[in-house]
Design an enzyme around this catalytic site. Structure first.
Site, PDB file in Angstrom:
ATOM      1  N   ASP A 231      -6.658 -30.929  30.030  1.00  0.00           N
ATOM      2  CA  ASP A 231      -6.188 -31.096  31.487  1.00  0.00           C
ATOM      3  C   ASP A 231      -6.681 -32.539  31.664  1.00  0.00           C
ATOM      4  O   ASP A 231      -7.461 -32.993  30.579  1.00  0.00           O
ATOM      5  CB  ASP A 231      -7.087 -30.353  32.247  1.00  0.00           C
ATOM      6  CG  ASP A 231      -6.202 -30.284  33.853  1.00  0.00           C
ATOM      7  OD1 ASP A 231      -5.485 -31.459  33.890  1.00  0.00           O
ATOM      8  OD2 ASP A 231      -6.382 -29.210  34.616  1.00  0.00           O
TER       9      ASP A 231
HETATM   10  C1  BGC Z   1      -4.138 -30.516  36.961  1.00  0.00           C
HETATM   11  C2  BGC Z   1      -3.251 -30.222  36.292  1.00  0.00           C
HETATM   12  C3  BGC Z   1      -2.128 -31.372  36.192  1.00  0.00           C
HETATM   13  C4  BGC Z   1      -2.740 -32.646  35.733  1.00  0.00           C
HETATM   14  C5  BGC Z   1      -1.936 -33.776  35.712  1.00  0.00           C
HETATM   15  C6  BGC Z   1      -4.898 -32.071  36.729  1.00  0.00           C
HETATM   16  O1  BGC Z   1      -5.680 -32.495  37.673  1.00  0.00           O
HETATM   17  O2  BGC Z   1      -5.787 -29.843  37.082  1.00  0.00           O
HETATM   18  O3  BGC Z   1      -2.542 -29.059  36.516  1.00  0.00           O
HETATM   19  O4  BGC Z   1      -1.176 -30.904  35.337  1.00  0.00           O
HETATM   20  O5  BGC Z   1      -3.861 -32.834  36.413  1.00  0.00           O
HETATM   21  O6  BGC Z   1      -1.516 -34.061  37.040  1.00  0.00           O
END
Ligand code: BGC
Length: 672
Positions: A231
């Site tokens: 993530d």
């Molecule tokens: C989120 C993800 C997301 C990523 C990119 C993170 O803060 O938890 O679900 O895909 O950001 O935006």
């Protein structure tokens, strides 16, 4: 095996991967291990390896301007319609191709363990079988259009506050049966090419640096051939590479060329492990044919009417009618002179939650007000009163509410309160709750519509409401489906994919949340959601699997059969629509499995089928159960089929189960 729908064979892909790998320089390999930009991977132009462009989900294609904003994922789960999941996936794939996207950062597969989780809307409810069936079809749909599905947030990332620090402490059986299940199915049956690790820790170890989960479970147990991605910023030490993480996003920190070079020279990570990461990404790239085409397909419109129609159909089947006192719904417009629509969402609906899933909708947002206006004769006056009303018009507003023939109250959690990054209260936002209670005290003919990703406190006011719709977060046009239900153009058929407690006090939810000392003890084990209510003989406000219709169904001729593997148990039942409207019912099969050690829930959802019936029509429904009957054996660390008595229940919700039978699976069951 050919990678559907592309024509490359596995052997062809593997050959290409090895050929490219052997020609790559070490610098090219190391560069590929982290993001090139915030939402793309590195390319190697000299070898025709393309960059992969990513887009957030799970309710559309984000990051590249306005796009179709679909209803919340949990609304899709509430349709209990796997065909709609396929259609949703296909539409997402097309929206992605229209924008040149290679990788969709979704579906979200965490479980609705507690109502407070800020991201419940992004997931598929509290049941691993419902979530699995839906996500397998979503993944197949998306990937069939040539876009990678990225399963997230692996795993047990079931709340948002302190998500980076908190550890979800879960026993092995529960982890496999409840929290890993959808990921496993999406890999094994869906063929997903990517998995995103969550920000959280599981049993004390951050998932992005857990060899047990990344290598032990994903690579070895599931035989996953694709790649894992962190993530965004969810890498906390230089251990991630050795643990099995393949791609660090959004930029190199713990897997930068410098860090990896050091790890290689100190022997902490092997060249083979690094090659394996690159190999996994190349494999996905070649299998998806990314090197063979321009990913952006400009024959697909960005505001695709097909996507808009898919979004509306999801709401038509996913909005759940929870109360309909004295059949106030559907309304008879001939008997109404004036309707008042009140609440903060009267003119500005909450279409989605806040955070990385929030989409700028490509079509105008539909309100219940705008949709009803277009459906009702001009003679019916409709007034929208956004609330709380401004002080100078408040007296008039409350008068209008009191006098109206019908009031529709649109309430919920705005995107700054229900969002990624933090959790929300079980009670509706206090100011909204105050307005709602005032409306209910002024007019008994009030239909309440709530936007929320999970359950919310309703026991204190539901008695005064005439009707209640859960519209989740309906996306750009889902409120049209609510209006259609109000006038009777659409017959509600959504069913809750979550349990709806009366209160949290005295239930497992009290211990489930909030965490203590950065640890969340999953002490309820398998007894999560409806399994807890069943075992403790506590009645929730609304039960898992429940949802009202404007027609009634009758079930008869329940038969149990045993079949050859993989379909070991078959359940057949006749379902008749005995009302005057066409409608759909979801037949649900729950099974009490024989315990192979620790106690098990009395029954768990193992199969379901949504059946569409014209008024008066009867259909015979057949539900086959196979692999769903397996349970996790902590001794062999694998799935097994328990021997003994299987209690089989069938009906229309987790509590409305008129049919019950038993089946014995003995040693010889394997060959039956
Ligand atoms: C989120 C993800 C997301 C990523 C990119 C993170 O803060 O938890 O679900 O895909 O950001 O935006």
């Amino acid at each position: 095996m050919a990678f559907a729908p592309f024509s490359f064979s596995q052997t062809e892909v593997e050959k290409k991967v090895e050929a490219t790998l052997s020609r790559m320089t070490q610098a090219e390999k190391l560069q590929m291990l982290a993001g090139k930009t915030d939402f793309s991977t590195w390319d190697v132009p000299r070898l025709n390896v393309p960059s992969m462009k990513m887009a957030d989900g799970p309710v559309g294609i984000r990051n590249y301007g306005p796009s179709t904003a679909y209803p919340a994922a949990v609304c899709l789960a509430a349709t209990w319609n796997p065909d709609l999941a396929t259609r949703f996936g296909t539409s997402i794939g097309r929206d992605g191709r229209a924008r040149g996207v290679h990788m969709w950062l979704a579906p979200g597969l965490n479980m609705a363990r507690s109502p407070q989780n800020g991201r419940n809307a992004e997931y598929l409810g509290e049941d691993p079988i419902l979530s699995s069936v839906m996500c397998v079809n979503i993944v197949r749909g998306v990937q069939s259009e040539g876009v990678i599905a990225t399963l997230k947030h692996f795993v047990a990332n079931d709340h948002e506050n302190d998500r980076v620090k908190d550890s979800s402490d879960v026993d092995e059986r529960t982890l496999h049966e409840i929290y890993l299940k959808s990921f496993e199915e999406a890999v094994e049956k869906g063929g997903a090419w990517a998995i995103m690790t969550g920000y959280n820790r599981v049993n004390g170890v951050h998932v992005s640096e857990s060899p047990d989960l990344l290598q032990g479970v994903i690579q070895k147990q599931w035989g996953f051939k694709g790649f894992t991605v962190s993530d965004w910023g969810g890498t906390y030490s230089d251990n991630v590479a050795a643990a099995g993480l393949d791609l660090e996003m959004p930029k190199p920190r713990r897997m930068s060329p410098e860090v990896i070079t050091d790890l290689l020279s100190s022997g902490k990570v092997s060249q083979e492990a690094i090659d394996d990461k690159v190999r996994r990404m190349l494999r996905a790239i070649y299998a998806m044919g990314f090197d063979q085409r321009v990913q952006e397909d400009d024959s697909i419109p960005k505001d695709d009417p097909t996507s808009d129609a898919t979004a509306l159909d999801i709401a038509r089947e996913g909005v759940v009618l929870l109360k309909n006192a004295h059949h106030i719904l559907p309304i008879n417009p001939d008997k109404l002179k004036k309707i008042v629509i009140v609440g903060p969402e009267a003119l500005d609906p909450y279409t989605g939650i806040g955070g990385s899933s929030y989409l700028t909708h490509i079509a105008d947002k539909v309100t219940v007000y705008s949709a009803l206006r277009s459906m009702l004769p001009a003679g019916v006056e409709i007034e929208a009163i956004p609330s709380p009303p401004a002080a100078d018009v408040a007296d008039h507003a409350w008068d209008e509410v009191a006098k109206a023939d019908l009031v529709i109250g649109c309430f919920g959690y705005p995107p700054h309160l229900e969002s990624e990054g933090h959790d929300r209260t079980f009670e509706l936002p206090w100011d909204e709750l105050a307005t709602l209670k005032r409306v209910l005290s002024l007019n008994k003919k009030t239909i309440v519509v709530v936007s929320s990703g999970g359950a919310f406190e309703a026991a204190s006011w539901i008695g005064k409401a005439a009707a209640l719709f859960h519209n989740w977060f309906p996306g750009q046009n889902g409120n049209a489906a609510v209006a259609e239900m109000i006038v009777g153009k659409t017959n509600p058929s959504g069913k809750l994919p979550i349990s709806f407690p009366k209160e949290l006090k005295g239930t497992y939810y009290e211990d489930a949340y909030p965490p203590k000392d950065n640890h969340v003890a999953y002490t309820e084990g398998l007894f999560m959601g409806y399994r807890w209510f069943d075992a403790n003989r506590v009645r929730p406000l609304f039960r898992f699997g429940f949802g009202l219709s404007y027609t009634s169904f009758n079930m008869s001729d329940f038969t149990l059969g045993m079949g050859p593997s993989p379909s070991r148990v078959t359940v057949t039942v006749d379902v008749q629509n005995i009302g005057r409207r066409d409608g759909a019912e979801v037949i649900q099969v729950y099974v009490g499995l024989p315990s192979i050690g620790e106690p098990r829930p009395k029954r768990e959802l193992k199969g379901f089928q949504k059946v569409f019936l014209k008024a008066g029509e009867t259909k015979r429904v057949l539900i086959s159960l196979g692999d769903e009957l397996r349970q996790w054996d902590v001794n062999s660390h694998s799935w097994m089929l328990g021997k003994g008595t299987y209690q089989i229940y069938a009906g229309t919700s987790s509590e409305d189960l008129p049919f019950h039978g038993r089946i014995e699976l003995s040693d010889s069951a394997e060959s039956i």
